[in-house]
Design a protein around this motif. Structure first.
Motif, PDB file in Angstrom:
ATOM      1  N   GLY A 326       0.800  -1.218   0.000  1.00  0.00           N
ATOM      2  CA  GLY A 326       0.000   0.000   0.000  1.00  0.00           C
ATOM      3  C   GLY A 326       0.834   1.270   0.000  1.00  0.00           C
ATOM      4  O   GLY A 326       1.995   1.279   0.441  1.00  0.00           O
ATOM      5  N   MET A 327       0.216   2.338  -0.504  1.00  0.00           N
ATOM      6  CA  MET A 327       0.809   3.673  -0.469  1.00  0.00           C
ATOM      7  C   MET A 327      -0.059   4.543   0.442  1.00  0.00           C
ATOM      8  O   MET A 327      -1.287   4.592   0.283  1.00  0.00           O
ATOM      9  N   VAL A 328       0.559   5.213   1.383  1.00  0.00           N
ATOM     10  CA  VAL A 328      -0.187   6.059   2.310  1.00  0.00           C
ATOM     11  C   VAL A 328      -0.624   7.340   1.588  1.00  0.00           C
ATOM     12  O   VAL A 328       0.194   8.041   0.993  1.00  0.00           O
ATOM     13  N   LEU A 329      -1.921   7.613   1.660  1.00  0.00           N
ATOM     14  CA  LEU A 329      -2.484   8.816   1.040  1.00  0.00           C
ATOM     15  C   LEU A 329      -2.726   9.928   2.048  1.00  0.00           C
ATOM     16  O   LEU A 329      -2.656  11.115   1.710  1.00  0.00           O
ATOM     17  N   ASP A 330      -3.020   9.543   3.296  1.00  0.00           N
ATOM     18  CA  ASP A 330      -3.352  10.572   4.293  1.00  0.00           C
ATOM     19  C   ASP A 330      -3.316   9.945   5.688  1.00  0.00           C
ATOM     20  O   ASP A 330      -3.389   8.720   5.836  1.00  0.00           O
ATOM     21  N   TYR A 331      -3.203  10.810   6.704  1.00  0.00           N
ATOM     22  CA  TYR A 331      -3.273  10.363   8.093  1.00  0.00           C
ATOM     23  C   TYR A 331      -3.982  11.424   8.907  1.00  0.00           C
ATOM     24  O   TYR A 331      -3.661  12.616   8.829  1.00  0.00           O
ATOM     25  N   ASP A 332      -4.986  10.991   9.688  1.00  0.00           N
ATOM     26  CA  ASP A 332      -5.770  11.888  10.518  1.00  0.00           C
ATOM     27  C   ASP A 332      -5.276  11.791  11.965  1.00  0.00           C
ATOM     28  O   ASP A 332      -5.402  10.747  12.600  1.00  0.00           O
ATOM     29  N   LEU A 333      -4.715  12.897  12.454  1.00  0.00           N
ATOM     30  CA  LEU A 333      -4.161  12.899  13.812  1.00  0.00           C
ATOM     31  C   LEU A 333      -5.230  12.699  14.886  1.00  0.00           C
ATOM     32  O   LEU A 333      -4.959  12.141  15.952  1.00  0.00           O
ATOM     33  N   LYS A 334      -6.457  13.145  14.606  1.00  0.00           N
ATOM     34  CA  LYS A 334      -7.522  13.021  15.599  1.00  0.00           C
ATOM     35  C   LYS A 334      -8.026  11.592  15.707  1.00  0.00           C
ATOM     36  O   LYS A 334      -8.170  11.044  16.801  1.00  0.00           O
ATOM     37  N   THR A 335      -8.322  11.001  14.575  1.00  0.00           N
ATOM     38  CA  THR A 335      -8.884   9.643  14.591  1.00  0.00           C
ATOM     39  C   THR A 335      -7.803   8.561  14.585  1.00  0.00           C
ATOM     40  O   THR A 335      -8.094   7.387  14.802  1.00  0.00           O
ATOM     41  N   LYS A 336      -6.555   8.977  14.277  1.00  0.00           N
ATOM     42  CA  LYS A 336      -5.427   8.053  14.164  1.00  0.00           C
ATOM     43  C   LYS A 336      -5.660   6.989  13.093  1.00  0.00           C
ATOM     44  O   LYS A 336      -5.276   5.827  13.235  1.00  0.00           O
ATOM     45  N   ARG A 337      -6.290   7.425  12.016  1.00  0.00           N
ATOM     46  CA  ARG A 337      -6.528   6.523  10.887  1.00  0.00           C
ATOM     47  C   ARG A 337      -5.705   6.967   9.685  1.00  0.00           C
ATOM     48  O   ARG A 337      -5.613   8.159   9.379  1.00  0.00           O
ATOM     49  N   ALA A 338      -5.110   5.980   9.040  1.00  0.00           N
ATOM     50  CA  ALA A 338      -4.340   6.224   7.821  1.00  0.00           C
ATOM     51  C   ALA A 338      -5.125   5.713   6.622  1.00  0.00           C
ATOM     52  O   ALA A 338      -5.687   4.608   6.662  1.00  0.00           O
ATOM     53  N   VAL A 339      -5.182   6.516   5.572  1.00  0.00           N
ATOM     54  CA  VAL A 339      -5.837   6.118   4.325  1.00  0.00           C
ATOM     55  C   VAL A 339      -4.780   5.543   3.394  1.00  0.00           C
ATOM     56  O   VAL A 339      -3.728   6.156   3.166  1.00  0.00           O
ATOM     57  N   ILE A 340      -5.054   4.356   2.862  1.00  0.00           N
ATOM     58  CA  ILE A 340      -4.079   3.600   2.073  1.00  0.00           C
ATOM     59  C   ILE A 340      -4.653   3.289   0.694  1.00  0.00           C
ATOM     60  O   ILE A 340      -5.846   3.011   0.559  1.00  0.00           O
ATOM     61  N   GLU A 341      -3.791   3.335  -0.326  1.00  0.00           N
ATOM     62  CA  GLU A 341      -4.174   2.821  -1.643  1.00  0.00           C
ATOM     63  C   GLU A 341      -3.483   1.482  -1.843  1.00  0.00           C
ATOM     64  O   GLU A 341      -2.258   1.371  -1.723  1.00  0.00           O
ATOM     65  N   GLN A 342      -4.274   0.449  -2.127  1.00  0.00           N
ATOM     66  CA  GLN A 342      -3.773  -0.925  -2.209  1.00  0.00           C
ATOM     67  C   GLN A 342      -2.809  -1.123  -3.378  1.00  0.00           C
ATOM     68  O   GLN A 342      -2.995  -0.555  -4.459  1.00  0.00           O
ATOM     69  N   ARG A 343      -1.764  -1.926  -3.138  1.00  0.00           N
ATOM     70  CA  ARG A 343      -0.863  -2.343  -4.205  1.00  0.00           C
ATOM     71  C   ARG A 343      -0.776  -3.873  -4.314  1.00  0.00           C
ATOM     72  O   ARG A 343      -0.563  -4.416  -5.377  1.00  0.00           O
ATOM     73  N   ASN A 344      -0.884  -4.556  -3.204  1.00  0.00           N
ATOM     74  CA  ASN A 344      -0.999  -6.015  -3.178  1.00  0.00           C
ATOM     75  C   ASN A 344      -1.902  -6.376  -2.004  1.00  0.00           C
ATOM     76  O   ASN A 344      -2.070  -5.593  -1.076  1.00  0.00           O
ATOM     77  N   LYS A 345      -2.468  -7.573  -2.050  1.00  0.00           N
ATOM     78  CA  LYS A 345      -3.442  -7.962  -1.042  1.00  0.00           C
ATOM     79  C   LYS A 345      -2.815  -8.020   0.344  1.00  0.00           C
ATOM     80  O   LYS A 345      -1.726  -8.554   0.542  1.00  0.00           O
ATOM     81  N   ALA A 346      -3.522  -7.449   1.306  1.00  0.00           N
ATOM     82  CA  ALA A 346      -3.119  -7.496   2.709  1.00  0.00           C
ATOM     83  C   ALA A 346      -4.298  -7.956   3.547  1.00  0.00           C
ATOM     84  O   ALA A 346      -5.456  -7.878   3.110  1.00  0.00           O
ATOM     85  N   PHE A 347      -4.016  -8.422   4.772  1.00  0.00           N
ATOM     86  CA  PHE A 347      -5.047  -8.989   5.630  1.00  0.00           C
ATOM     87  C   PHE A 347      -5.053  -8.300   6.997  1.00  0.00           C
ATOM     88  O   PHE A 347      -4.035  -7.768   7.453  1.00  0.00           O
ATOM     89  N   GLN A 348      -6.220  -8.335   7.621  1.00  0.00           N
ATOM     90  CA  GLN A 348      -6.341  -7.883   8.999  1.00  0.00           C
ATOM     91  C   GLN A 348      -5.312  -8.609   9.862  1.00  0.00           C
ATOM     92  O   GLN A 348      -5.170  -9.831   9.795  1.00  0.00           O
TER      93      GLN A 348
END
Length: 409
Positions: A326-348
């Motif tokens: 994945g490539m990181v597109l954004d990160y929200d400091l308040k929610t601590k969530r990172a938005v990712i664009e997939q490049r290969n399959k990943a799992f929880q």
């Protein structure tokens, strides 16, 4: 000593940005015509404009390849293309054909010219010849030793720059001048269409016994007699600098963004570390780790040190220990969530490394995966899908997530 430039490949706009964000001083790329990577994404005019603007905004340079050996029909529209590149403010074009060089001098006399490695420059007199034709930089042939490069540097004008490959794929033919692809597939390697038949597996067959295949190697799996190892000079930064090379060139316009970012980071850190204190400089093994994780073949030092019979590699297979997920597109400091664009399959629950432009890689775990509609998901199976994760680690746009291949097998 002048600090050498780190020159990175840019197969598309994403790779261009990755190269620059991870420390490249300049990138080289193919536009819509006359470059030796016909099967790369290459850049449209709009993409080229965006890429140049991005690079120049960070005081970086963009070189465009026009390094084919053109036939008559390839010259159609050359003048207009050269003018377009000049108006887009490319920093230089990389050329090999005298006809293209002559045309460039006539049509865009102020556009900087770099002589491609395809021109096979292996001596100082040839370098001076090309310099007198208006060429500012000579991209040396790969078949030179470090001592030969030093002699070239000593005998050419001080304003004539030299560039040399320091990392990436090697070719079994003389600096890429090969006709195997033409003979076997009809695809002209010298016009950007190489099918890489040197990487094929071969057997010996006697004419009158067509169904009997004789191995020409030590085992029964065939042989890769024309297959080359990959060049890697990361352990020899001092020698490269002392040879007077102005630009360290990395091969790989067809490689992934992960490859570009990781290789650039390794050479950036090593070169910066050397210039901080040349006398106390020591090689850091982590730089080699950066280089062994992306897809590569077995490494060697090419022709730099006069080693004999070491170019051949017994397999055409790549070593692939890690995948970009994945490539990181954004990160929200308040929610601590990172938005990712997939490049290969990943799992929880996957453990991944975060490759950042500066500093060591960071280990995180993929937790609380959600799709773009904020619905929980267990994996990311769709190519380039947008998803998010929760992590206390502050990620930045352009960070790259990589995963060891043996997970989830």
């Amino acid at each position: 000593m002048n600090k050498p430039e780190i020159l990175a490949p840019a197969g598309n706009l994403e790779k261009l940005k990755a190269a620059i964000n991870f420390g490249a001083d300049a990138v080289y790329l193919g536009g819509s015509k006359l470059n030796l990577r016909a099967f790369a994404d290459n850049f449209t005019t709009d993409e080229l404009k965006e890429g140049i603007e991005f690079a120049h905004s960070k005081n970086k340079r963009v070189y465009v390849t026009l390094n084919v050996f053109p036939h008559n029909e390839d010259l159609e529209g050359l003048e207009e293309y050269l003018k377009e590149l000049y108006e887009l403010k490319v920093n230089a074009i990389i050329v090999s054909d005298p006809g293209i060089i002559m045309t460039a001098r006539e049509v865009v006399p102020n556009l900087e010219l770099h002589l491609s490695t395809q021109a096979n420059n292996v001596n100082w007199r040839s370098a001076i010849f090309w310099h007198k034709q208006g060429v500012k930089r000579i991209v040396l042939a790969r078949e030179l030793s470090i001592e030969e490069i030093k002699e070239i540097r000593e005998k050419i004008p001080s304003d004539c720059e030299i560039e040399a490959f320091v990392h990436g794929s090697m070719c079994m033919s003389y600096s890429g001048r090969c006709l195997l692809s033409n003979y076997m597939t009809g695809r002209d390697s010298n016009r950007g269409q190489c099918a890489q038949p040197c990487r094929y597996k071969y057997y010996l067959v006697e004419e009158k016994r067509p169904n009997e295949y004789f191995s020409i190697n030590e085992d029964d799996k065939g042989t890769y007699i024309m297959n080359s190892k990959d060049l890697c000079m990361i352990e020899h930064i001092p020698e490269l600098v002392e040879a007077g090379i102005n630009s360290f060139k990395i091969e790989g316009r067809m490689k992934s963004s992960y490859y570009v970012a990781s290789v650039v980071k390794a050479y950036r850190e090593a070169l910066d570390h050397y210039f901080e204190n040349p006398i106390a400089y020591k090689f850091d093994p982590k730089w080699m780790e950066y280089l062994t994780r992306p897809s590569h073949r077995v490494y060697y030092t090419g022709f730099y040190f006069g080693e004999k019979d070491k170019q051949y590699h017994s397999s055409s297979a790549y070593i692939r220990n890690f995948d970009i997920v994945g490539m990181v597109l954004d990160y929200d400091l308040k929610t601590k969530r990172a938005v990712i664009e997939q490049r290969n399959k990943a799992f929880q629950g996957d453990t991944v490394e975060v490759l950042k432009p500066k500093g060591d890689n960071i280990i995180i775990e993929l937790q609380d995966l959600k799709d773009k509609n904020d619905k929980p998901i267990e994996s990311t199976p769709v190519a380039q899908m947008i998803y998010s994760i929760k992590t206390d680690v502050v990620l930045e746009k352009g960070n790259i997530l990589i995963k060891e291949k043996n997970q989830n097998i």
